[in-house]
Design a protein around this motif. Structure first.
Motif, PDB file in Angstrom:
ATOM      1  N   PRO A 123       0.969  -1.179  -0.073  1.00 54.40           N
ATOM      2  CA  PRO A 123      -0.103   0.031  -0.012  1.00 54.40           C
ATOM      3  C   PRO A 123       0.828   1.108  -0.007  1.00 54.40           C
ATOM      4  O   PRO A 123       2.054   1.003   0.129  1.00 54.40           O
ATOM      5  CB  PRO A 123      -0.745  -0.280   1.460  1.00 54.40           C
ATOM      6  CG  PRO A 123      -0.087  -0.926   2.194  1.00 54.40           C
ATOM      7  CD  PRO A 123       0.771  -1.803   1.331  1.00 54.40           C
ATOM      8  N   PRO A 124       0.334   2.662  -0.068  1.00 58.16           N
ATOM      9  CA  PRO A 124       1.094   3.848  -0.219  1.00 58.16           C
ATOM     10  C   PRO A 124       1.768   3.849   1.062  1.00 58.16           C
ATOM     11  O   PRO A 124       1.347   3.448   2.235  1.00 58.16           O
ATOM     12  CB  PRO A 124       0.075   4.649  -0.408  1.00 58.16           C
ATOM     13  CG  PRO A 124      -1.384   4.080  -0.096  1.00 58.16           C
ATOM     14  CD  PRO A 124      -1.088   2.898  -0.464  1.00 58.16           C
ATOM     15  N   PRO A 154      -5.326   7.295   3.996  1.00 56.31           N
ATOM     16  CA  PRO A 154      -5.820   6.034   3.723  1.00 56.31           C
ATOM     17  C   PRO A 154      -5.726   4.989   4.929  1.00 56.31           C
ATOM     18  O   PRO A 154      -4.603   4.989   5.106  1.00 56.31           O
ATOM     19  CB  PRO A 154      -5.531   5.836   2.389  1.00 56.31           C
ATOM     20  CG  PRO A 154      -4.772   7.009   1.759  1.00 56.31           C
ATOM     21  CD  PRO A 154      -4.212   7.647   2.858  1.00 56.31           C
ATOM     22  N   ASP A 155      -6.471   4.390   5.421  1.00 53.24           N
ATOM     23  CA  ASP A 155      -6.529   3.250   6.468  1.00 53.24           C
ATOM     24  C   ASP A 155      -5.346   2.261   6.093  1.00 53.24           C
ATOM     25  O   ASP A 155      -4.881   1.906   7.173  1.00 53.24           O
ATOM     26  CB  ASP A 155      -7.780   2.705   6.673  1.00 53.24           C
ATOM     27  CG  ASP A 155      -8.733   3.698   7.167  1.00 53.24           C
ATOM     28  OD1 ASP A 155      -8.444   4.762   7.728  1.00 53.24           O
ATOM     29  OD2 ASP A 155     -10.152   3.110   7.395  1.00 53.24           O
ATOM     30  N   ASN A 156      -5.343   1.931   4.892  1.00 54.30           N
ATOM     31  CA  ASN A 156      -4.564   0.759   4.594  1.00 54.30           C
ATOM     32  C   ASN A 156      -3.027   1.394   4.264  1.00 54.30           C
ATOM     33  O   ASN A 156      -1.860   0.742   4.234  1.00 54.30           O
ATOM     34  CB  ASN A 156      -4.815   0.018   3.175  1.00 54.30           C
ATOM     35  CG  ASN A 156      -4.595   1.071   1.949  1.00 54.30           C
ATOM     36  OD1 ASN A 156      -5.001   2.075   2.043  1.00 54.30           O
ATOM     37  ND2 ASN A 156      -4.222   0.167   0.838  1.00 54.30           N
ATOM     38  N   SER A 157      -2.858   2.759   4.335  1.00 57.12           N
ATOM     39  CA  SER A 157      -1.457   3.163   4.154  1.00 57.12           C
ATOM     40  C   SER A 157      -0.256   3.053   5.297  1.00 57.12           C
ATOM     41  O   SER A 157      -0.899   3.015   6.466  1.00 57.12           O
ATOM     42  CB  SER A 157      -1.691   4.786   3.891  1.00 57.12           C
ATOM     43  OG  SER A 157      -2.019   5.526   5.088  1.00 57.12           O
ATOM     44  N   LEU A 158       0.856   2.732   4.997  1.00 54.17           N
ATOM     45  CA  LEU A 158       1.666   2.542   5.941  1.00 54.17           C
ATOM     46  C   LEU A 158       2.447   3.991   6.392  1.00 54.17           C
ATOM     47  O   LEU A 158       2.614   4.666   5.716  1.00 54.17           O
ATOM     48  CB  LEU A 158       2.859   1.493   5.527  1.00 54.17           C
ATOM     49  CG  LEU A 158       2.291   0.286   5.175  1.00 54.17           C
ATOM     50  CD1 LEU A 158       3.520  -0.658   4.673  1.00 54.17           C
ATOM     51  CD2 LEU A 158       1.729  -0.526   6.547  1.00 54.17           C
ATOM     52  N   VAL A 159       2.614   4.226   7.720  1.00 54.57           N
ATOM     53  CA  VAL A 159       3.125   5.537   8.065  1.00 54.57           C
ATOM     54  C   VAL A 159       4.124   5.134   9.069  1.00 54.57           C
ATOM     55  O   VAL A 159       4.552   4.434   9.905  1.00 54.57           O
ATOM     56  CB  VAL A 159       2.126   6.204   8.908  1.00 54.57           C
ATOM     57  CG1 VAL A 159       2.362   7.579   9.452  1.00 54.57           C
ATOM     58  CG2 VAL A 159       0.803   6.210   8.228  1.00 54.57           C
ATOM     59  N   GLY A 282       5.240   2.565  -3.619  1.00 52.60           N
ATOM     60  CA  GLY A 282       4.921   3.981  -3.960  1.00 52.60           C
ATOM     61  C   GLY A 282       5.219   4.753  -2.370  1.00 52.60           C
ATOM     62  O   GLY A 282       4.016   5.017  -2.029  1.00 52.60           O
ATOM     63  N   ALA A 283       6.505   4.866  -2.093  1.00 50.84           N
ATOM     64  CA  ALA A 283       6.986   5.612  -0.831  1.00 50.84           C
ATOM     65  C   ALA A 283       7.189   6.954  -0.946  1.00 50.84           C
ATOM     66  O   ALA A 283       7.652   7.204  -2.042  1.00 50.84           O
ATOM     67  CB  ALA A 283       7.751   4.676  -0.131  1.00 50.84           C
TER      68      ALA A 283
END
Length: 688
Positions: A123-124, A154-159, A282-283
């Motif tokens: 995920p993004p 977005p809930d699935n994005s990694l942070v 896509g980071a």
């Protein structure tokens, strides 16, 4: 001009010459280069998305398009670029003149392919890199803006989160019970191996052999990656807790010194961490910087306040001691990020310079966004950050992992691209010997791109002789094909194909055809990018003289005049505004750097290099709209004569918007007429 806007609305392309000079000599005489400004993923309401793979020429790898010659009986198509005969595969068995596939429809010169089942596995990813060497008030503004942004992710994005000042702190978000950080010295470069070793990635699993490629093949388990990169839905509480506790950098700063700020080391650590955990995804590294870097290899100035930050005069004299070392560091970082497929976004908010001029190479080659403001509390910063994450009809449409390729007719070569991309060094017969921007290749990497990202492609006509009239009448078409393979914001991989055909002319009598195909707005945008590029790479370049000579040659080639009679000179309406654009370009912030810092100049040029023709023209020549009671809104000349007592003037210079109220209007405003119900409708309808 209207027909050029229609072409842009269909394909997202504006060309300086829509009737192309057919020989090398003709193209040289035209002065303005044959070029195109192309928006690769411009949004079109009716673009077809085909759920199958494209059909490619087996020789030049171009994609089947409306300009291909088709033999329906033999089930063969001929490539317009290399004239190779290709057989249709079995799935095209029912093809006929009445039953065409979408890619052969004449109106679908731009089309997209979506491979079924092909979607990104990662995920993004957003890695926030925060500067803590800022005052408490600025820190509060920054934390508030980030808290709002985190809610929009977005809930699935990694942070992930990294903070830096004198030291670099990598925050472990996956262990919410106790705040835990890994600290790196800001004055030293950190290699990926040192990073992985220090952050205990190989406690449970042995380290892989040296030389193995980054990422999952490094032996990193999903559990170890999840310590630093967590889904937004899981880490929102932990992230907000860290932000609430975040304080200004605690290291004391003497009154005669600047804070120790290690911007480059922090970005290097962020790049290494993402390269180890999520290569090829896509980071985005989102850097929030509030002052100049003074520590480590990316320092732009020393800690002593007695040393001023470099100016344009220092760069011209080559007396900026830190500049070349910092640029070299960021060139290495740009190369690493392009290899990993990651983007660097820069949010620079300070009253002084922060090093945008040095960072420019890394931001531009990765296709990153750049925002320049005076404070983290400024609406420019807060609104821009919100726009990055908003999901509306007017969102940016952020996409990633783009690869841009080009095919041309054999008589055309590509000199290069001016814009947010990096060369993939794919050499071949399409590459010109002369290079402009990212050249000597026919393929480019676009780590990040959005709906408005625009590339300027510069071509060279290599045909030397003029064929006879019979040949010219039958094969006087040049073909261009642009291929953009990218990861859509939805996560799926897509290929957009735009195929263009332009008529070429050469020899006596061709000048009227060339005039008819000249797009003066596109030409002005191309010249602005060219002059900015030349000012950066050519030491002795004189931009004013170059622009003046260009304009003189254009006017002598295409103007109508009698020798020794200045009053007889006239230009076709197709060229009439071009001298005006050059006049304003000579005085623009892209050419006149006086009273601008190197950071501001770098910012202006980065924006110019990624914007469309319409926006570029406003940057070059601001638009002035007049509002009055006597008529509707109408354009006004950039002249003092436009000022009148009963007018409101709106000046749009792209980077700034200025509203002027005439004396009568100003008195009405002070009297509060616009707040009174009996005047409200009149004022809003006729003035506002």
């Amino acid at each position: 001009m209207a027909e050029f806007l229609e072409l842009e609305a269909q394909d997202g392309v504006r060309m300086s010459w829509n009737v192309v000079p057919g020989t090398k000599q003709e193209a040289t005489n035209c002065v303005v280069p044959v070029s195109a400004i192309y928006t690769p993923i411009k949004q079109f309401p009716n673009i077809p998305v085909l759920p199958y793979a494209p059909l490619r020429c087996r020789n030049c790898r171009s994609v089947l398009n409306p300009f291909s010659i088709v033999d329906f009986a033999a089930k063969i198509w001929i490539c317009p670029f290399c004239f190779q005969r290709n057989h249709f595969p079995p799935q095209y068995a029912s093809i006929s003149d009445e039953n065409l596939p979408a890619e052969l429809f004449p109106q679908y010169t731009t089309i997209e392919y979506q491979s079924p089942g092909e979607a990104a596995s990662v995920p993004p990813v957003f890695m926030f890199v925060l500067d803590t060497c800022i005052i408490e008030e600025e820190m509060a503004f920054l934390k508030s803006a980030l808290s709002q942004a985190i809610g929009l992710l977005p809930d699935n994005s990694l942070v992930g989160l990294i903070t830096f000042g004198t030291l670099v702190h990598v925050h472990e978000l996956g262990f919410g019970q106790i705040p835990k950080t890994y600290v790196f010295k800001g004055s030293k470069e950190v290699s990926k191996d040192q990073l992985l070793e220090q952050m205990s990635f190989f406690i449970k699993k042995p380290k892989p052999p040296t030389g193995v490629i980054a990422g999952a093949r490094d032996g990193l388990s999903s559990e170890s990656i999840a310590r630093f990169l967590l889904p937004a839905s899981e880490c929102e509480f932990a992230l907000n807790s860290v932000l609430e506790e975040l304080q200004k950098d605690p290291w004391p700063v003497p009154a005669d010194q600047r804070a120790a700020r290690c911007t480059g080391t922090a970005l290097s650590v962020a790049a290494a961490l993402l390269g180890a955990c999520v290569p090829g995804s896509g980071a985005r590294i989102m850097a929030f910087v509030g002052g100049p870097s003074t520590e480590g290899p990316s320092a732009i100035v020393s800690k002593n306040l007695s040393e001023p930050i470099r100016s344009h005069k220092d760069l011209d004299k080559d007396s900026a001691t830190h500049y070349h070392k910092a640029v070299k560091f960021y060139e290495g970082l740009a190369k690493q990020l392009v290899h990993q497929g990651h983007v660097l976004d820069l949010f620079a908010c300070a009253l002084d310079q922060v090093g945008v001029a040095e960072l420019k190479v890394a931001v531009e080659r990765t296709g990153g966004l750049v925002v320049l403001a005076e404070s983290f509390g400024h609406s420019v910063f807060k609104d821009s950050l919100r726009r990055v994450f908003q999901s509306t009809d007017y969102d940016l449409g952020l996409s990633s992992n783009g690869i841009f390729e080009i095919n041309c007719s054999k008589d055309i070569k590509v000199q290069g691209i001016l814009g947010p991309c990096a060369s993939l060094e794919k050499k071949g017969p399409l590459c010109s010997d002369t290079t402009i921007g990212q050249g000597n290749t026919s393929a480019w990497k676009m780590c990040g791109l959005d709906k408005a990202t625009s590339l300027c492609l510069v071509f060279e006509i290599v045909k030397k002789d003029i064929p006879d009239a019979g040949v010219q009448s039958t094969s006087n078409q040049f073909y261009f094909q642009f291929l953009t393979y990218y990861q859509h914001s939805s996560g799926e991989m897509r290929l957009r194909v735009t195929t263009l055909s332009r008529r070429w002319v050469a020899g006596p009598g061709s000048i009227q055809d060339l005039i008819a195909g000249f797009d003066q707005e596109a030409a002005a945008a191309v010249m602005a990018r060219l002059v900015s590029f030349k000012m950066e790479i050519e030491a002795e370049f004189d931009p004013i003289r170059w622009l003046d000579k260009t304009l003189i040659h254009v006017c002598s080639k295409f103007g109508d005049y009698q020798k020794d009679n200045p009053s007889s000179f006239s230009l076709s309406p197709r060229f009439s505004i071009f001298p005006q654009f050059v006049f304003h370009l000579r005085r623009s912030q892209f050419v006149q750097v006086f009273n601008n810092s190197p950071d501001e100049t770098a910012y202006f040029r980065m924006i110019l290099n990624r914007e469309s023709v319409a926006n570029s023209v406003v940057m070059i020549q601001p638009s002035l709209i007049s509002y009055s009671f006597h008529s509707g809104p109408e354009p006004a000349l950039l002249d003092v004569a436009a000022i009148a007592a009963d007018r409101i003037l709106l000046l749009d210079a792209y980077f700034t918007v200025v509203i002027f109220h005439g004396s009568t209007i100003a008195q009405w405003r002070k009297a509060g007429y616009h707040n009174q119900s009996e005047h409200q409708v009149i004022l809003f309808e006729h003035v506002v």
